[in-house]
Design a protein around this motif. Structure first.
Motif, PDB file in Angstrom:
ATOM      1  N   ASP A 177       0.865  -1.163   0.052  1.00  0.00           N
ATOM      2  CA  ASP A 177       0.113   0.127  -0.085  1.00  0.00           C
ATOM      3  C   ASP A 177       0.819   1.200  -0.159  1.00  0.00           C
ATOM      4  O   ASP A 177       0.332   2.312  -0.329  1.00  0.00           O
ATOM      5  CB  ASP A 177      -0.781   0.096   1.385  1.00  0.00           C
ATOM      6  N   ASN A 178       2.189   1.235   0.506  1.00  0.00           N
ATOM      7  CA  ASN A 178       3.044   2.410   0.487  1.00  0.00           C
ATOM      8  C   ASN A 178       3.931   2.645  -0.622  1.00  0.00           C
ATOM      9  O   ASN A 178       4.887   2.970  -0.485  1.00  0.00           O
ATOM     10  CB  ASN A 178       3.721   2.284   2.079  1.00  0.00           C
ATOM     11  N   ALA A 179       3.745   1.739  -1.750  1.00  0.00           N
ATOM     12  CA  ALA A 179       4.492   1.646  -2.813  1.00  0.00           C
ATOM     13  C   ALA A 179       3.689   2.653  -3.880  1.00  0.00           C
ATOM     14  O   ALA A 179       2.523   2.233  -4.231  1.00  0.00           O
ATOM     15  CB  ALA A 179       4.719   0.393  -3.572  1.00  0.00           C
ATOM     16  N   PRO A 180       4.072   3.723  -4.272  1.00  0.00           N
ATOM     17  CA  PRO A 180       3.739   4.713  -5.320  1.00  0.00           C
ATOM     18  C   PRO A 180       3.470   3.992  -6.645  1.00  0.00           C
ATOM     19  O   PRO A 180       2.400   4.346  -7.354  1.00  0.00           O
ATOM     20  CB  PRO A 180       4.601   5.828  -5.404  1.00  0.00           C
ATOM     21  N   SER A 181       4.155   2.917  -7.069  1.00  0.00           N
ATOM     22  CA  SER A 181       3.843   2.448  -8.326  1.00  0.00           C
ATOM     23  C   SER A 181       4.480   0.964  -8.424  1.00  0.00           C
ATOM     24  O   SER A 181       5.226   0.720  -7.628  1.00  0.00           O
ATOM     25  CB  SER A 181       4.751   3.299  -9.443  1.00  0.00           C
ATOM     26  N   LEU A 182       4.156   0.107  -9.461  1.00  0.00           N
ATOM     27  CA  LEU A 182       4.802  -1.162  -9.566  1.00  0.00           C
ATOM     28  C   LEU A 182       6.173  -1.240  -9.867  1.00  0.00           C
ATOM     29  O   LEU A 182       7.090  -2.111  -9.444  1.00  0.00           O
ATOM     30  CB  LEU A 182       3.976  -1.855 -10.467  1.00  0.00           C
ATOM     31  N   LEU A 183       6.544  -0.334 -10.880  1.00  0.00           N
ATOM     32  CA  LEU A 183       8.001  -0.316 -11.440  1.00  0.00           C
ATOM     33  C   LEU A 183       8.306   1.012 -11.744  1.00  0.00           C
ATOM     34  O   LEU A 183       7.437   1.812 -12.163  1.00  0.00           O
ATOM     35  CB  LEU A 183       8.053  -1.353 -12.487  1.00  0.00           C
ATOM     36  N   PRO A 184       9.566   1.333 -12.122  1.00  0.00           N
ATOM     37  CA  PRO A 184      10.340   2.438 -12.694  1.00  0.00           C
ATOM     38  C   PRO A 184       9.739   2.671 -14.205  1.00  0.00           C
ATOM     39  O   PRO A 184       9.528   1.753 -14.809  1.00  0.00           O
ATOM     40  CB  PRO A 184      11.741   2.542 -12.338  1.00  0.00           C
ATOM     41  N   ARG A 185      10.187   3.761 -14.667  1.00  0.00           N
ATOM     42  CA  ARG A 185       9.838   3.879 -16.142  1.00  0.00           C
ATOM     43  C   ARG A 185      11.011   3.258 -16.794  1.00  0.00           C
ATOM     44  O   ARG A 185      12.053   3.099 -16.404  1.00  0.00           O
ATOM     45  CB  ARG A 185      10.124   5.441 -16.370  1.00  0.00           C
TER      46      ARG A 185
END
Length: 313
Positions: free
Chosen positions: A302-310
């Motif tokens: 829940d505290n991860a803004p996104s699944l993976l970087p660009r």
């Protein structure tokens, strides 16, 4: 006067009435009650079958997602870390997924300068004084203790010394000689604080992947978790760092980093590095660190803004 025969007759009448009542009640209720219970059992059996099917479907879906991540890694990872020197630092609670993380780094072309397996002894609070003493005795001409933390925290001081010999030094600072690097590692290895083949640590690294896991739960858990954070902080001061973790709650390293507004500026975290997907993301997060000098927090928590970087260009 009430005699014994009267008592016998009375008790017999009571038991006879109870028996007749049980027979009549059972006969009256047996049909509807049995039908109701049978219906409930049938319904529960069907629910159980449905839940089992859903679990089976989810397991199959997860397996397919892992297969997809494995296949897509062959497309997006090769060449992304070619020529980059990377150290893999294993914490005691992260050993179960270290091999997967290492494979993805190698798939990306990274040069693994060394694999250092920190032992539980290193973060045991009982060894604080011994680690302080070892940092002094393990020092070498090009690996001095000058400039290391002097606050009396053995894990912090020893981590700073190890980081100074395993990672690139700042521009203008004389590098550590290969002989001194091997000597420092051998000192900690021989004392049982870490496991590594010092002869295979052929050079310093420009980045480190710290493989961590769940928080500790023993009586010294708070101190152990604090020591793990100290390790990450000292390596962060010296080079680019990605924490490849498992979960992001309960006070483990990933959770602490994400809860610290200062650490999140320089340390990248991945909370599902125990999966192929997370191992791919760990590699991409390191690419982002080295090419863009940018830290990110990734995964499924829940505290991860996104699944993976660009994705890299």
């Amino acid at each position: 006067m009430i005699n014994f025969r009267y008592h016998v007759v009375s008790l017999t009448a009571v038991f006879l009435a109870l028996a007749i009542g049980l027979v009549v009640g059972t006969a009256a209720l047996n049909g509807p009650l049995a039908d109701s219970l049978e219906g409930q059992v049938t319904g529960l059996r069907k629910d159980n079958q449905n839940w089992r099917q859903q679990v089976s479907n989810m397991e199959k879906q997860l397996a397919l997602e892992e297969e997809f991540a494995e296949e897509i890694s062959q497309v997006i990872l090769p060449g992304t870390l070619t020529g980059r020197r990377v150290l893999v630092l294993m914490l005691p609670n992260g050993r179960d997924h270290t091999e997967g993380v290492l494979k993805k780094l190698q798939q990306a072309g990274a040069t693994i300068t060394g694999q250092v397996d920190l032992q539980d002894k290193f973060i045991n609070p009982d060894n604080n004084s011994n680690l302080l003493e070892l940092a002094v005795t393990a020092a070498r001409p090009t690996a001095q203790t000058a400039g290391l933390p002097g606050n009396g925290h053995g894990v912090e001081t020893s981590s700073a010394l190890l980081a100074s010999v395993l990672l690139d030094r700042a521009q203008g600072v004389a590098p550590v000689s290969d002989a001194d690097r091997r000597a420092v590692l051998a000192a900690y290895n021989n004392a049982g604080y870490l496991t590594t083949d010092s002869n295979k640590v052929t050079a310093s690294a420009e980045a480190v992947v710290v493989v961590s896991g769940q928080p500790y739960v023993d009586k010294d858990s708070d101190k152990r978790d604090e020591s793990v954070v100290k390790i990450a902080e000292q390596f962060d001061r010296t080079g680019s760092i990605v924490v490849a973790g498992k979960g992001s709650v309960g006070g483990n390293l990933v959770a602490v980093v994400r809860g610290d507004p200062v650490l999140t500026q320089t340390i990248s975290t991945v909370d599902n590095a125990n999966t192929v997907q997370g191992q791919v993301v760990t590699t991409l997060a390191l690419v982002e660190q080295l090419t863009e000098k940018k830290a990110g927090q990734y995964g499924v928590g829940d505290n991860a803004p996104s699944l993976l970087p660009r994705l890299p260009q």
